[in-house]
Write a protein that holds these residues in place. Sequence first.
Motif, PDB file in Angstrom:
ATOM      1  N   MET A 115       1.715   6.018 -10.477  1.00 24.02           N
ATOM      2  CA  MET A 115       2.190   6.253  -9.808  1.00 24.02           C
ATOM      3  C   MET A 115       2.997   5.111  -9.198  1.00 24.02           C
ATOM      4  O   MET A 115       3.000   3.906  -9.614  1.00 24.02           O
ATOM      5  CB  MET A 115       0.799   6.490  -8.726  1.00 24.02           C
ATOM      6  CG  MET A 115       0.644   7.901  -9.269  1.00 24.02           C
ATOM      7  SD  MET A 115      -1.206   8.007  -8.083  1.00 24.02           S
ATOM      8  CE  MET A 115      -0.542   9.084  -6.392  1.00 24.02           C
ATOM      9  N   PRO A 116       3.780   5.336  -8.055  1.00 25.67           N
ATOM     10  CA  PRO A 116       4.661   4.075  -7.167  1.00 25.67           C
ATOM     11  C   PRO A 116       3.337   3.221  -7.318  1.00 25.67           C
ATOM     12  O   PRO A 116       2.595   3.325  -6.757  1.00 25.67           O
ATOM     13  CB  PRO A 116       5.534   4.441  -6.097  1.00 25.67           C
ATOM     14  CG  PRO A 116       5.097   6.354  -6.611  1.00 25.67           C
ATOM     15  CD  PRO A 116       4.408   6.516  -7.114  1.00 25.67           C
ATOM     16  N   THR A 117       4.044   1.266  -7.144  1.00 27.74           N
ATOM     17  CA  THR A 117       3.005   0.682  -7.639  1.00 27.74           C
ATOM     18  C   THR A 117       2.338   0.648  -5.261  1.00 27.74           C
ATOM     19  O   THR A 117       3.071   0.566  -4.908  1.00 27.74           O
ATOM     20  CB  THR A 117       3.836  -0.288  -6.969  1.00 27.74           C
ATOM     21  OG1 THR A 117       4.513  -1.076  -8.912  1.00 27.74           O
ATOM     22  CG2 THR A 117       3.335  -2.122  -7.282  1.00 27.74           C
ATOM     23  N   GLY A 118       1.072   0.989  -6.155  1.00 27.84           N
ATOM     24  CA  GLY A 118       0.311   0.304  -5.128  1.00 27.84           C
ATOM     25  C   GLY A 118       0.394   1.431  -4.521  1.00 27.84           C
ATOM     26  O   GLY A 118      -0.716   1.585  -3.432  1.00 27.84           O
ATOM     27  N   GLN A 119       0.329   2.704  -4.883  1.00 26.87           N
ATOM     28  CA  GLN A 119      -0.257   3.982  -4.667  1.00 26.87           C
ATOM     29  C   GLN A 119      -1.279   4.001  -4.682  1.00 26.87           C
ATOM     30  O   GLN A 119      -1.335   5.473  -4.383  1.00 26.87           O
ATOM     31  CB  GLN A 119       1.610   4.523  -3.873  1.00 26.87           C
ATOM     32  CG  GLN A 119       2.677   4.332  -3.560  1.00 26.87           C
ATOM     33  CD  GLN A 119       2.394   3.951  -2.141  1.00 26.87           C
ATOM     34  OE1 GLN A 119       2.175   5.300  -1.425  1.00 26.87           O
ATOM     35  NE2 GLN A 119       2.376   3.481  -1.502  1.00 26.87           N
ATOM     36  N   ASN A 120      -1.507   4.298  -5.917  1.00 27.75           N
ATOM     37  CA  ASN A 120      -2.983   4.866  -6.020  1.00 27.75           C
ATOM     38  C   ASN A 120      -3.894   3.981  -5.890  1.00 27.75           C
ATOM     39  O   ASN A 120      -4.586   3.278  -6.804  1.00 27.75           O
ATOM     40  CB  ASN A 120      -2.798   4.665  -7.924  1.00 27.75           C
ATOM     41  CG  ASN A 120      -3.792   5.752  -8.669  1.00 27.75           C
ATOM     42  OD1 ASN A 120      -4.578   6.095  -7.799  1.00 27.75           O
ATOM     43  ND2 ASN A 120      -3.668   5.753  -9.944  1.00 27.75           N
ATOM     44  N   SER A 121      -4.616   4.629  -4.609  1.00 25.91           N
ATOM     45  CA  SER A 121      -5.761   4.324  -4.436  1.00 25.91           C
ATOM     46  C   SER A 121      -5.781   5.108  -2.635  1.00 25.91           C
ATOM     47  O   SER A 121      -4.986   5.619  -2.018  1.00 25.91           O
ATOM     48  CB  SER A 121      -5.969   3.014  -3.021  1.00 25.91           C
ATOM     49  OG  SER A 121      -4.098   2.931  -2.224  1.00 25.91           O
ATOM     50  N   GLY A 122      -6.992   5.341  -2.529  1.00 29.30           N
ATOM     51  CA  GLY A 122      -7.753   5.930  -1.597  1.00 29.30           C
ATOM     52  C   GLY A 122      -8.198   7.496  -1.717  1.00 29.30           C
ATOM     53  O   GLY A 122      -7.774   7.568  -0.787  1.00 29.30           O
ATOM     54  N   PHE A 123      -8.171   8.051  -2.921  1.00 30.80           N
ATOM     55  CA  PHE A 123      -7.782   9.695  -3.509  1.00 30.80           C
ATOM     56  C   PHE A 123      -9.206   9.963  -2.455  1.00 30.80           C
ATOM     57  O   PHE A 123     -10.244   9.421  -3.393  1.00 30.80           O
ATOM     58  CB  PHE A 123      -6.846   9.941  -4.355  1.00 30.80           C
ATOM     59  CG  PHE A 123      -5.619   9.036  -3.960  1.00 30.80           C
ATOM     60  CD1 PHE A 123      -5.047  10.337  -3.658  1.00 30.80           C
ATOM     61  CD2 PHE A 123      -5.240   8.402  -4.539  1.00 30.80           C
ATOM     62  CE1 PHE A 123      -3.218  10.621  -3.340  1.00 30.80           C
ATOM     63  CE2 PHE A 123      -3.459   8.134  -4.507  1.00 30.80           C
ATOM     64  CZ  PHE A 123      -2.896   9.330  -4.309  1.00 30.80           C
ATOM     65  N   LEU A 124      -8.705  11.870  -2.114  1.00 31.97           N
ATOM     66  CA  LEU A 124     -10.554  12.144  -2.713  1.00 31.97           C
ATOM     67  C   LEU A 124     -10.794  13.329  -2.390  1.00 31.97           C
ATOM     68  O   LEU A 124     -11.869  13.570  -3.316  1.00 31.97           O
ATOM     69  CB  LEU A 124     -10.577  11.812  -1.335  1.00 31.97           C
ATOM     70  CG  LEU A 124     -11.988  12.861  -0.174  1.00 31.97           C
ATOM     71  CD1 LEU A 124     -13.397  12.118  -0.770  1.00 31.97           C
ATOM     72  CD2 LEU A 124     -12.042  13.029   1.276  1.00 31.97           C
TER      73      LEU A 124
END
Length: 458
Positions: free
Chosen positions: A305-314
Motif C-alpha cells: 500500500m502507499p507508504t504509511g497507509q497500511n494501519s488501523g484497518f478493522l
Amino acid sequence: MPTDTPLSRRTLLQASAWSVPAIVAVTASPAYAASGDRIAFTSVPEESTSCRATTEDLTAQLSGSSVAGELVQFTLSSGWTWARGSGSYVSDSAGVVTVPAGDIVAGVGDGSVQATWSTVTEAAALPLTLTGPLTSTSTSATAGLAAADNTEMVRVATNGSGTVVVSASTAIWARASRSSSWMAVGTGAAIGADRAAYLRTGARQGAWWIRGGELMFDATPETIGGQANAGFVRVFAMDSVGVAVRGTGDVWRYDDAAGFVLIGTGASTGPSQLAVAVSHAAGAASSALWLKAGVIYADSAPASMPTGQNSGFLRLYSSGGGAVAVTAAGALWKWTETSGWESVDTGASTAPGQGTYLRDKDPNEADWYNNAPLWISNGELRYADGAASIGDNGNFVRIAGTSDGAFVLAAKNDRALWMWDYATTWAQVSSDAAPGLDQFAIEGASKTPYWITPRSSC
C-alpha cells in the motif's frame, strides 16, 4: 447501457434516519443511588439466538457500603423468559451477581434486561440473532431441507455454485448447485458468524465448517499440516481459496496446489476480518487477506500500500471483482488486480458485514458497468464515492455480495431486503428478512437469493 444506473451515478437523496439494529449491543452506564450504592453490568451475552437459552453468563457489579449477599432482581423484556422461573439472584462476597448461561431464554424480538438492587436500577440491551426458515424467491431452492431444522436456520453462506446453511440446533446442510438436492452434512456446527463456508476448488466442493474448534470438510475432520486440528474460530472461502484462523491468531490458507499452509500468526479473530484477493491472470495465484494489529496481510506479507497507509484497518470484504478494507476510523480502501490498493472515501460504517465489491456488465459488452466498492455509511448505501441510486436509501445495516461480484443483497434494519443485478437494477425481494451477519446470501451461478425469515413465535 440502461438509462437508470442505480449504482454508477451519484444521486441526491433525502437522508433517512438510521437506528441501531437489534443485533448490536447498547452499553449501559452505571446507575447510582443517593446513598452511593451503584450497580453496573459488567458483561452480557455477546449473542443470543431467538427461542434458545443463552450460552454465556450475564454479570453485574454492586458497589456501596454493603455488597455481599445482596438480593438483585432481574427483569426481562416481553417475550424473553427465565429457564428456572425466576430473575432473583444473590451477589457473592465481592458484590458480583451472576446469571449463569442457560438461565435466560431469548424471545423473537428485541431483548433487554433490567437489574434492580435497593433503590438503584440499571438496564442493558441483549443482542439477538433471529432464526427461522430458509427462504428464497425459488421455492425449489429450499426443498429437501428437514422441517425440524428449517424452522430455526441461523446462518447461510455461498461460494460460486455452492451454498451452506446452519441451524440453531447445530445441524449443517450443503447444496452443490441449483439443481442438486440438499445434503445433511452433520451436527455440532458452531452457529456464530463466519464459522461455516462453502469450499469450492478444482478438487473439492463441500461444506467447510467448525465443530467444537475442529475444522471440518463435509463430515470429515481436516488434516492441518501435521498439527492438531483444534481451536479454529473463523473461516472464509472464495474462488478456490479457503482461509481459517484459530483463536490464538494462527491463520491458515488452503488451496489445491499446496494444501494447508500456515501463513501467519497474531491474526485478528473477529467477524469480517478474512478475505481473498482473487486473481484472474493466467498463472497468477489469488491471495488470502487477513488483519494483524490493524495491518492488512496478503498471504504471509503486509499488503503493498502507499507508504504509511497500511494501519488501523478493522474489516475486510471481497468478491471476484476486488477487495474492500475499512479502518476503525471509517476510511474505505479498495483493491483491484489491475491497480492494487487505492483510497476511496471516508465515513464507512465499521460494523461487520457492511461492504462488498461489485463488478458486473452486460454479457454482450466488453466494458464493466459497475466496478467499485458497495458499502454502508450511517445507514446509506454508497457506491464508489457517491450515494447508490436506490429509491429509499436509508436504514441499511448489512450487505452480502457474490463470489463473482455480480450481485448484491442489502438488508435494512426494518427487515426489508433488496437485491441488485444488472438486468433488473434494484428490487425488493422480501419485507421480512433477518438482517444479521451471514443471514442472507446469493448463489451467484444461478442468481438465487437466500434469506432467513424470522420466526414469529417460539
